[in-house]
Design a protein around this motif. Structure first.
Motif, short mmCIF file in Angstrom:
data_model
loop_
_atom_site.label_atom_id
_atom_site.label_comp_id
_atom_site.label_asym_id
_atom_site.label_seq_id
_atom_site.Cartn_x
_atom_site.Cartn_y
_atom_site.Cartn_z
N LEU A 24 -21.36 54.09 -131.16
CA LEU A 24 -20.16 54.27 -131.99
C LEU A 24 -20.55 54.48 -133.46
O LEU A 24 -19.96 55.29 -134.17
CB LEU A 24 -19.23 53.05 -131.86
CG LEU A 24 -18.49 52.89 -130.53
CD1 LEU A 24 -18.02 51.44 -130.34
CD2 LEU A 24 -17.29 53.83 -130.44
N PHE A 39 -9.86 54.23 -136.87
CA PHE A 39 -9.87 53.76 -135.48
C PHE A 39 -11.28 53.41 -135.04
O PHE A 39 -11.51 52.43 -134.35
CB PHE A 39 -9.27 54.81 -134.55
CG PHE A 39 -7.77 54.89 -134.60
CD1 PHE A 39 -7.00 53.86 -134.08
CD2 PHE A 39 -7.13 55.97 -135.17
CE1 PHE A 39 -5.61 53.92 -134.13
CE2 PHE A 39 -5.74 56.04 -135.23
CZ PHE A 39 -4.97 55.02 -134.70
N ARG A 42 -12.24 50.00 -136.23
CA ARG A 42 -11.70 48.87 -135.46
C ARG A 42 -12.36 48.78 -134.08
O ARG A 42 -12.52 47.69 -133.53
CB ARG A 42 -10.18 48.88 -135.39
CG ARG A 42 -9.51 50.05 -134.68
CD ARG A 42 -8.09 49.64 -134.25
NE ARG A 42 -8.15 48.66 -133.18
CZ ARG A 42 -7.25 47.73 -132.93
NH1 ARG A 42 -6.19 47.65 -133.69
NH2 ARG A 42 -7.40 46.91 -131.91
N GLN A 43 -12.75 49.91 -133.51
CA GLN A 43 -13.44 49.86 -132.21
C GLN A 43 -14.78 49.15 -132.34
O GLN A 43 -15.15 48.32 -131.50
CB GLN A 43 -13.59 51.28 -131.65
CG GLN A 43 -12.25 51.88 -131.21
CD GLN A 43 -12.29 53.37 -130.94
OE1 GLN A 43 -13.28 54.06 -131.23
NE2 GLN A 43 -11.21 53.89 -130.37
N ILE A 44 -15.52 49.49 -133.40
CA ILE A 44 -16.80 48.82 -133.63
C ILE A 44 -16.57 47.33 -133.87
O ILE A 44 -17.27 46.48 -133.31
CB ILE A 44 -17.54 49.46 -134.83
CG1 ILE A 44 -17.99 50.89 -134.47
CG2 ILE A 44 -18.74 48.61 -135.25
CD1 ILE A 44 -18.54 51.67 -135.65
N THR A 46 -14.10 45.44 -132.86
CA THR A 46 -13.71 44.76 -131.61
C THR A 46 -14.92 44.47 -130.74
O THR A 46 -15.10 43.34 -130.26
CB THR A 46 -12.70 45.62 -130.83
OG1 THR A 46 -11.48 45.68 -131.58
CG2 THR A 46 -12.42 45.04 -129.45
N LEU A 47 -15.75 45.47 -130.52
CA LEU A 47 -16.90 45.26 -129.64
C LEU A 47 -17.91 44.30 -130.27
O LEU A 47 -18.51 43.48 -129.57
CB LEU A 47 -17.57 46.59 -129.28
CG LEU A 47 -16.77 47.56 -128.40
CD1 LEU A 47 -17.68 48.65 -127.86
CD2 LEU A 47 -16.08 46.86 -127.25
N GLN B 12 -4.38 46.88 -127.73
CA GLN B 12 -5.21 47.69 -128.63
C GLN B 12 -6.68 47.32 -128.51
O GLN B 12 -7.56 48.15 -128.72
CB GLN B 12 -4.69 47.59 -130.07
CG GLN B 12 -3.31 48.26 -130.19
CD GLN B 12 -2.82 48.43 -131.60
OE1 GLN B 12 -3.22 47.70 -132.50
NE2 GLN B 12 -1.92 49.39 -131.80
N LYS B 13 -6.93 46.08 -128.14
CA LYS B 13 -8.31 45.69 -127.85
C LYS B 13 -8.81 46.45 -126.62
O LYS B 13 -9.93 46.98 -126.62
CB LYS B 13 -8.36 44.19 -127.61
CG LYS B 13 -9.72 43.64 -127.25
CD LYS B 13 -9.64 42.12 -127.12
CE LYS B 13 -10.88 41.56 -126.45
NZ LYS B 13 -10.81 40.09 -126.35
N ALA B 15 -7.69 49.29 -125.68
CA ALA B 15 -7.84 50.67 -126.13
C ALA B 15 -9.17 50.87 -126.86
O ALA B 15 -9.79 51.94 -126.75
CB ALA B 15 -6.67 51.06 -127.05
N ASP B 16 -9.60 49.86 -127.61
CA ASP B 16 -10.91 49.95 -128.28
C ASP B 16 -12.03 50.07 -127.24
O ASP B 16 -12.96 50.86 -127.41
CB ASP B 16 -11.15 48.72 -129.15
CG ASP B 16 -10.25 48.70 -130.39
OD1 ASP B 16 -9.75 49.77 -130.79
OD2 ASP B 16 -10.03 47.61 -130.95
N TYR B 17 -11.93 49.29 -126.18
CA TYR B 17 -12.89 49.42 -125.08
C TYR B 17 -12.85 50.85 -124.51
O TYR B 17 -13.88 51.47 -124.29
CB TYR B 17 -12.58 48.44 -123.95
CG TYR B 17 -13.15 47.06 -124.14
CD1 TYR B 17 -12.62 46.18 -125.07
CD2 TYR B 17 -14.24 46.64 -123.39
CE1 TYR B 17 -13.14 44.91 -125.24
CE2 TYR B 17 -14.78 45.37 -123.55
CZ TYR B 17 -14.22 44.51 -124.48
OH TYR B 17 -14.75 43.26 -124.65
N GLY B 19 -11.83 53.57 -125.85
CA GLY B 19 -12.38 54.55 -126.79
C GLY B 19 -13.90 54.56 -126.74
O GLY B 19 -14.53 55.62 -126.76
#
Lengths: 498, 498
Positions: A24, A39, A42-44, A46-47, B12-13, B15-17, B19
């Protein structure tokens, strides 16, 4: 969870998260469209939060406690000991802190890009202030003895402290500045203007791929792409990528970047894949990591021997630009040194003065003796005093490095440690295999790579940095190897006494 | 978790996965080095398992139950209703069934590959029989009214039933087969050999980027790359990417792929970003998704108007290849149609006869009126009766598609529904904004895109597919729009009566 196999599954699951996070981030720097940044951030985040939460989970702590009392093989027990240490460190940072820090880094990266575009440090101040604030918070959460900066140093180079680095940088500074002054006053310079002719992007790209192959980088377990800043990133032991950048008016910029990142990548590709996700499959420290990039970049990539094997090939790519350039002229030209503004473009001598400045600034920002608001001014003053150069603007000054945007306080000193380890490793490899220089001159780097694989790469985190150095070379880190290398080399090139 | 905001954070969490998973998969097809595949596979599997586990977690079910009894805005309540429905679906299949089905798919895929290699359908019979048996079991577990196949259709196109599709496909069969026969007997064909001259990759790439921009694809919220198979993938509403492939001996292959995937991407870029990860921010169905790709691919990308705006530009890219080709000749050439054996290579007319055959077969296999043992024979008979072609072997016949090996019963009809919806949407948009064709001929697709944004994209899953169609066009799906489009267009091109 009650077995070593559960432990492996658990850590490899976390490694899967980390591989995804690395991708990512890589994609963010290499491919991602502008509008997707929020977006992606936030993905980074979250993981990263999930991976951290998994790692600090009490049931993982319980598993480690349990396994530390059971009968295991030596390797297994070693992994458990290292993971226990990592667990104890990691449980000091709350999940909320990790998430905030990840978001702050994403914001700071964007602010840094914008500030660079506008050539205006002030645009970077709010985001960088947040980073500094969080780094101080982190140091307090981690705990430390002596200087607050020690907590940050320790993350990248276990055992390194202000108390250890201060005298070390003092010695380097004293000897290097004296030597450099002698070179400038008495040395014979070489006209290296051919390096700054026009070298088209596509041929430079082709050259860079050849260089990576020639040092042993496995193109089927990685790839190279363009990015703002050259870096190496690992998704798995079988997918280690490098990035580079190009300046069409400088032949050697991309060459140096590529061999440097390639050296990092060789280390990652040489870590034991059977230990995927486990401590013994990981690099030991940033200093040792940097020793691998510096060894290839300087001891190989700036050597007369290496270019004896490469120059004819490169001349075919750039026949008019390199017409009539002899190996001797080429070698002296690529080793012309002078004070400059940009760390990543600095020569292997002045480089350590750039690092010294950052080291002093990071200490000051973390202990509060330097303010973020005042940083550009402090930066420019130090460059004047230590390197003797005037900083004309922020982009060529305080905005040049990505590190602070990424929250990497404590990281810069490892660059210099890397050079010092590199000199010691290279000297030992050549002492053990005296044929290495002649092999390199013949375009063959396999014996050198074999020595590094056997003495550094394969061990992962088996030894602490300085112990690894002792195992590999017979003595702990000794900065004289670096000073001897530098003085011998440049005395010859500049025709002065060492 | 006890608030709507908890619900949003939770989805949304996930959704982060998703993505991250999409990026890991995209990178695998676009960039990843060969040796990294195994680690990448496990990274995707780990994140996918985590995302699924999060979605079916009992605490998420409890949150949905609780929120369905509390006071919420209309939009919030709508999301909760849709998520409750999704949750009930996702938790209906027992773990034992999911495991059996996964094993059966793995076996069927291997059997399919072997049967294709041997060009022998009989090798596929045992594994495919198991798939059919499990699809029937799945239908019974999911529940249905009317025909058992309805349960399978519903997964891909909510609300679609045999009772709705039978009359549509009956009409298509009756009218299209007759029309196609008339074209073949009386129609005047056009020599389109210029399409298959040599068109260099780099100019085709340049052309494809222009096409994407011209239909309104936002290059700052996406990008295009090469891959083995063209596809569209979404990392977030602000990062929707497409892939393409090139055949240097076919000008229109890449054009069609790009506009098709671009159409999918326009839908994803048009979904409401404020509903990231929530049902109202998601595409409503496969059929509606396909309507967006087909509308741009066929109603725009194969139209005389569109090429009136593009041909001069494309001629500058390929001056010698397109020398002397008039707009009229170009238009007729790119719309030459003929019966063929392979669905994925079929034109916009015959394509639906391929789908029709699969629809009849899937119904028959699920209700037991067609046996797996007899399937190749049935296939070949239908291709002879409906398309008028002799199937020379199983590989070019019943073994051509991967869908059944992957258990995707109920998926094929959505391809045709996409075209039928597309024709109705396009007709309505033009009826409402009669200036659209002239705008397209002037290189301006903004009014058309605006209509789609306002009538389709912005709604996400607000309406069921057929209800969305009624809202947008004033009537439910009516296949006459498609038949009128096809007959009017090809009667003129082939100079026959509609």
């Amino acid at each position: 969870m009650n077995s070593y196999s559960d432990y492996v599954d658990y850590l490899q699951k976390i490694a899967d998260y980390n591989g995804a996070i690395a991708l990512l981030s890589w994609d963010n720097e290499v491919n991602a469209p502008r509008k997707g940044a929020a977006f992606r951030g936030r993905q980074i985040a979250t993981l990263a939060a999930e991976a951290h939460e998994l790692f600090i989970a009490p049931e993982f702590g319980a598993l480690l406690s349990y396994l530390s009392t059971t009968a295991l093989t030596e390797t297994e027990a070693h992994n458990i000991r290292l993971s226990t240490q990592d667990y104890q460190r990691a449980t000091k940072l709350p999940v909320s802190f990790v998430k905030n820090f990840a978001e702050a880094r994403t914001n700071a990266y964007q602010a840094w890009v914008k500030a660079r575009e506008a050539n205006d440090y002030s645009l970077y101040i709010p985001a960088l202030s947040k980073i500094v604030e969080l780094c101080r918070e982190k140091a307090n959460l981690m705990g430390y003895k002596g200087h607050i900066y020690n907590a940050l140093l320790d993350e990248y180079e276990e055992g390194a402290t202000v108390e250890m680095l201060d005298p070390l940088f003092a010695k380097i500074k004293a000897e290097l500045v004296t030597f450099v002054q002698k070179m400038q006053q008495q040395g014979k310079t070489t006209d290296n203007s051919f390096i700054f002719k026009h070298y088209p992007k596509s041929q430079q790209w082709e050259n860079s791929l050849e260089l990576l192959k020639n040092i042993g980088y496995d193109m089927e377990a990685g790839r190279q792409d363009y990015a703002h800043h050259p870096f190496c990133t690992t998704f798995s032991p079988a997918d280690v990528r490098v990035t580079t950048r190009v300046n069409e008016n400088d032949l050697m910029g991309m060459v140096g970047n590529c061999i440097h990142e390639g050296g990092h990548a060789l280390y990652e590709q040489g870590l034991p894949a059977t230990q995927y996700g486990l401590p013994l499959g990981a690099a030991v420290s940033l200093g040792i990591h940097e020793s691998q990039s510096r060894l290839w970049e300087n001891h190989v990539g700036l050597s007369r021997d290496f270019w004896a094997s490469q120059l004819d090939r490169v001349k075919k790519l750039f026949p008019s630009q390199l017409e009539g350039v002899s190996l001797e002229h080429f070698y002296k030209s690529i080793n012309q040194v002078a004070p400059n503004l940009i760390r990543t473009e600095a020569d292997e001598l002045h480089y350590h003065l750039h690092v010294l400045i950052r080291y002093e600034i990071e200490k000051g920002l973390t202990d509060g003796s330097i303010s973020v608001e005042n940083l550009a001014k402090v930066w420019n003053e130090k460059y004047k005093t230590i390197l003797g150069v005037d900083v004309p603007n922020d982009k060529q000054g305080v905005l040049q490095d990505i590190h602070w945007a990424e929250g990497l306080f404590g990281y810069f000193p490892t660059y210099s440690l890397g050079s010092f380890y590199a000199a010691q490793f290279f000297a030992k490899a050549v002492a053990q295999y005296p044929e290495i220089p002649a092999q390199i001159a013949a375009g063959n780097t396999t014996t050198l790579l074999k020595w590094l694989r056997e003495n550094v790469h394969q061990y992962g985190r088996t030894f602490l940095p300085n112990e690894l150095c002792r195992q590999a070379t017979g003595e702990p880190l000794n900065v004289d190897y670096f000073l001897n290398y530098i003085k011998h080399k440049y005395a010859e090139i500049y025709q002065i006494e060492a």
